[in-house]
Design a protein around this motif. Structure first.
Motif, PDB file in Angstrom:
ATOM      1  N   ASP A 265       0.730  -1.267  -0.019  1.00  0.00           N
ATOM      2  CA  ASP A 265       0.044   0.186  -0.059  1.00  0.00           C
ATOM      3  C   ASP A 265       0.906   1.368   0.241  1.00  0.00           C
ATOM      4  O   ASP A 265       0.247   2.439   0.131  1.00  0.00           O
ATOM      5  CB  ASP A 265      -0.747   0.111   1.015  1.00  0.00           C
ATOM      6  N   ALA A 266       2.271   1.015   0.041  1.00  0.00           N
ATOM      7  CA  ALA A 266       3.021   2.282  -0.122  1.00  0.00           C
ATOM      8  C   ALA A 266       3.001   3.287  -1.385  1.00  0.00           C
ATOM      9  O   ALA A 266       2.331   2.771  -2.413  1.00  0.00           O
ATOM     10  CB  ALA A 266       4.461   1.825   0.135  1.00  0.00           C
ATOM     11  N   ASP A 267       3.073   4.642  -0.906  1.00  0.00           N
ATOM     12  CA  ASP A 267       3.160   5.530  -2.192  1.00  0.00           C
ATOM     13  C   ASP A 267       4.310   5.469  -2.953  1.00  0.00           C
ATOM     14  O   ASP A 267       5.594   5.683  -2.328  1.00  0.00           O
ATOM     15  CB  ASP A 267       3.156   7.057  -1.367  1.00  0.00           C
ATOM     16  N   LEU A 270       6.768   8.144  -3.521  1.00  0.00           N
ATOM     17  CA  LEU A 270       7.604   8.573  -2.420  1.00  0.00           C
ATOM     18  C   LEU A 270       8.946   7.534  -2.049  1.00  0.00           C
ATOM     19  O   LEU A 270       9.993   8.022  -1.506  1.00  0.00           O
ATOM     20  CB  LEU A 270       6.758   8.730  -1.117  1.00  0.00           C
ATOM     21  N   PHE A 413       8.015   1.745   4.457  1.00  0.00           N
ATOM     22  CA  PHE A 413       6.977   2.409   3.987  1.00  0.00           C
ATOM     23  C   PHE A 413       5.764   1.827   3.672  1.00  0.00           C
ATOM     24  O   PHE A 413       5.315   0.687   3.052  1.00  0.00           O
ATOM     25  CB  PHE A 413       7.437   2.716   2.377  1.00  0.00           C
ATOM     26  N   THR A 414       4.681   2.363   4.356  1.00  0.00           N
ATOM     27  CA  THR A 414       3.257   1.997   4.021  1.00  0.00           C
ATOM     28  C   THR A 414       2.217   2.992   4.490  1.00  0.00           C
ATOM     29  O   THR A 414       2.633   4.248   5.417  1.00  0.00           O
ATOM     30  CB  THR A 414       3.059   0.638   5.116  1.00  0.00           C
ATOM     31  N   ARG A 415       1.085   3.064   4.150  1.00  0.00           N
ATOM     32  CA  ARG A 415      -0.038   4.183   4.624  1.00  0.00           C
ATOM     33  C   ARG A 415      -0.484   3.571   5.816  1.00  0.00           C
ATOM     34  O   ARG A 415      -1.258   4.611   6.450  1.00  0.00           O
ATOM     35  CB  ARG A 415      -0.929   4.410   3.394  1.00  0.00           C
ATOM     36  N   ASP A 416      -0.289   2.458   6.338  1.00  0.00           N
ATOM     37  CA  ASP A 416      -0.911   2.236   7.385  1.00  0.00           C
ATOM     38  C   ASP A 416      -0.094   2.393   8.627  1.00  0.00           C
ATOM     39  O   ASP A 416       0.875   1.549   8.916  1.00  0.00           O
ATOM     40  CB  ASP A 416      -1.243   0.520   7.195  1.00  0.00           C
ATOM     41  N   ILE A 417      -0.311   3.196   9.473  1.00  0.00           N
ATOM     42  CA  ILE A 417       0.488   3.447  10.515  1.00  0.00           C
ATOM     43  C   ILE A 417       0.739   2.446  11.643  1.00  0.00           C
ATOM     44  O   ILE A 417       1.759   2.198  12.165  1.00  0.00           O
ATOM     45  CB  ILE A 417       0.156   4.938  11.227  1.00  0.00           C
ATOM     46  N   ALA A 420       3.148   0.003  10.439  1.00  0.00           N
ATOM     47  CA  ALA A 420       4.562   0.566  10.206  1.00  0.00           C
ATOM     48  C   ALA A 420       5.172   0.523  11.799  1.00  0.00           C
ATOM     49  O   ALA A 420       6.129   0.236  11.800  1.00  0.00           O
ATOM     50  CB  ALA A 420       4.427   2.115   9.901  1.00  0.00           C
ATOM     51  N   ASN A 435       8.172   6.079   6.565  1.00  0.00           N
ATOM     52  CA  ASN A 435       7.947   6.840   5.361  1.00  0.00           C
ATOM     53  C   ASN A 435       9.121   7.808   4.910  1.00  0.00           C
ATOM     54  O   ASN A 435       8.877   8.719   4.585  1.00  0.00           O
ATOM     55  CB  ASN A 435       6.495   7.457   5.278  1.00  0.00           C
TER      56      ASN A 435
END
Ligand code: G3H
Length: 478
Positions: A265-267, A270, A413-417, A420, A435
């Motif tokens: 799910d990472a950007d 970025l 790197f992930t959008r899920d804190i 992370a 990130n």
């Protein structure tokens, strides 16, 4: 022209009586750029003797005065950023802009250290005895922080100025004297930096800078009975220093194999930007460089494409032109990197760019489909070569990270804190960045590695504390 830079002892610039010098080879031209004195063991003895005496009165100098001198040194250092940066360009092939940044960052570090020292050394503790079972309130304990004595600072070639002042400033504010042994590549930059401290007007003998051959004065310095603390940044040498050093506090930072774990799910833009910055800035010659990418298979193709596109945009050439990729520090370093590349080739890694080398200049190289049987999966190239390992689960990535003998930093790197944080907790490293690529700074943040990456914690506050010990005075009431 045969001129040999003098070493610094007792507040003066001196020629070594050895009449020998050490050549500093410019990594770009591969010709001798500068020469420094090859100090003898007797000269080291002298420096140690002077440092011991100078420290005694320095420890009695009011803290605010010590801070004032450090602020002065910081300002002079920043004023001299151009000539020092020029030396960094010639000695270690650091891109011109980064060289200036290193000096400015160093000045800021010295100032911050002076301020922090005034705060944390300006207070102690007061304890009373009756909180411990069986005691009446008959003892008052006052604690303060006192200096260790003589601190030996050994910075590495990649930040000769910044990683010297990150040792010098905390040592001095805490009331220690300082003996500096610069790396050979970077020695002249160090001598210029020391000159700024000289101009600031520190007492004679408080700071010394001895240059020379590791084989002649390396062990002699680190095993010297006059040394009360060693702060070292560098490679494997640190492991042997830690085995040979006496019963003194050690601060060591010895490299890393920082992993970059990329979830599905990472950007990816970025991530790609951070892989370029983390893996290729200063041509990968940073202990905190991204040194292995561990990416979930489902997004690996897309990520590799994005990184490839950015690698193609990196400029390659001399540091004077401010190229992104510049020659690595020495021929032996380039040969070592080449060895890792050839091993990966033999074992079937995918080359995203053709391998290219001219002298010490190695073109940036991304190696995809790297497997654990390849040396590059584990070893630190300290060059612009980055392996990508495709993983089928996060656990596989964490396992690879933790199987390393290093444990400096890592990133995820992930959008899920929540993920992370859990992954960060599972990674056995001194720091995990969420990130963003690994980095030491800002310089007041704690900086530490576990396993072969080091001993103790750095960063301004931790370094000041590490270079002091606690002294207690107990008032016994009748
Ligand atoms: O090379 C080791 C340095 O401590 C890394 O510092 O993260 O600022 O490049 P940096």
């Amino acid at each position: 022209d045969g001129e040999v830079y003098k070493y610094y002892s007792d507040g003066e610039w001196k020629k070594s009586s050895s009449n020998k010098s050490v050549a500093i080879i410019n990594p770009t031209t591969r010709k001798t750029q500068y020469k420094v004195q090859a100090c003898s063991q007797e000269e080291v003895n002298k420096v140690m003797e002077i440092a011991k005496v100078a420290q005694k009165s320095w420890a009695k100098t009011p803290l605010w005065k010590r801070a004032e001198l450090l602020h002065k040194a910081a300002a002079i250092l920043k004023e001299h950023k151009a000539p020092i940066a020029e030396c960094l360009v010639k000695e270690i092939a650091k891109p011109a802009k980064d060289a200036v940044t290193e000096v400015v960052r160093s000045g800021d570090l010295v100032s911050y250290c002076a301020e922090e020292g005034v705060r944390i050394l300006g207070e102690g503790k007061f304890l009373v005895s009756d909180s411990f079972p069986g005691n009446e309130r008959t003892k008052y304990c006052l604690t303060s922080k006192i200096p260790l004595g003589v601190v030996l600072a050994i910075p590495p070639f990649n930040y000769p100025v910044n990683l010297a002042v990150s040792k010098i400033a905390p040592a001095l504010i805490a009331g220690n004297s300082l003996v500096l042994k610069p790396p050979t590549q970077g020695a002249v930059s160090c001598l210029h930096m020391v000159h700024c401290f000289h101009l600031a007007g520190f007492p004679k003998g408080l700071i010394s800078c001895v240059t020379g051959k590791g084989s002649e004065i390396g062990d002699f310095l680190t095993m010297h009975p006059g040394v009360n603390c060693i702060s070292f940044t560098g490679g494997d040498t640190g492991i042997s220093i830690s085995k040979k050093a006496g019963m003194i506090p050690l601060q060591m930072e010895l490299g890393g194999k920082d992993a970059c774990i990329v979830l599905e799910d990472a950007d990816l833009d970025l991530v790609a930007a951070n892989i370029i910055k983390g893996g290729f800035s200063y041509s990968g010659q940073r202990c905190t460089a991204v040194k292995v990418v561990l990416v979930i298979e489902s997004v690996a193709d897309a990520l590799v494409e994005k990184v490839k596109a950015r690698v193609a945009k990196l400029s390659v050439g001399p540091p004077e032109d401010d190229s992104d990729i510049t020659p690595v520090v020495s021929e032996s370093s380039a040969n070592f990197i080449e060895g890792l590349v050839l091993d990966a080739k033999e074992k079937g890694a995918t080359f995203c760019q053709p391998y290219k080398r001219e002298g010490n200049l190695i073109w940036p190289l991304l190696l995809d489909n790297v497997r654990p049987d390849m040396r590059i999966a584990w070893e630190e190239p300290f060059g612009p070569v980055l392996p990508v390992i495709r993983i089928s689960s996060v656990e596989e990535g964490i396992h690879h990270c933790n199987a390393s003998n290093f444990g400096l930093q890592g990133c995820v790197f992930t959008r899920d804190i929540n993920k992370a944080i859990l992954i960060g907790d599972a990674m056995e490293t001194g720091t995990v960045q969420i990130n963003s690529a690994p980095a030491r700074g800002p310089d007041h943040f704690p900086f530490q590695g576990i396993k072969d990456s080091g001993i103790g914690s750095q960063g301004i506050t931790n370094s000041i504390n590490m270079m002091t010990k606690v002294k207690s005075t107990v008032i016994n009431l009748p």
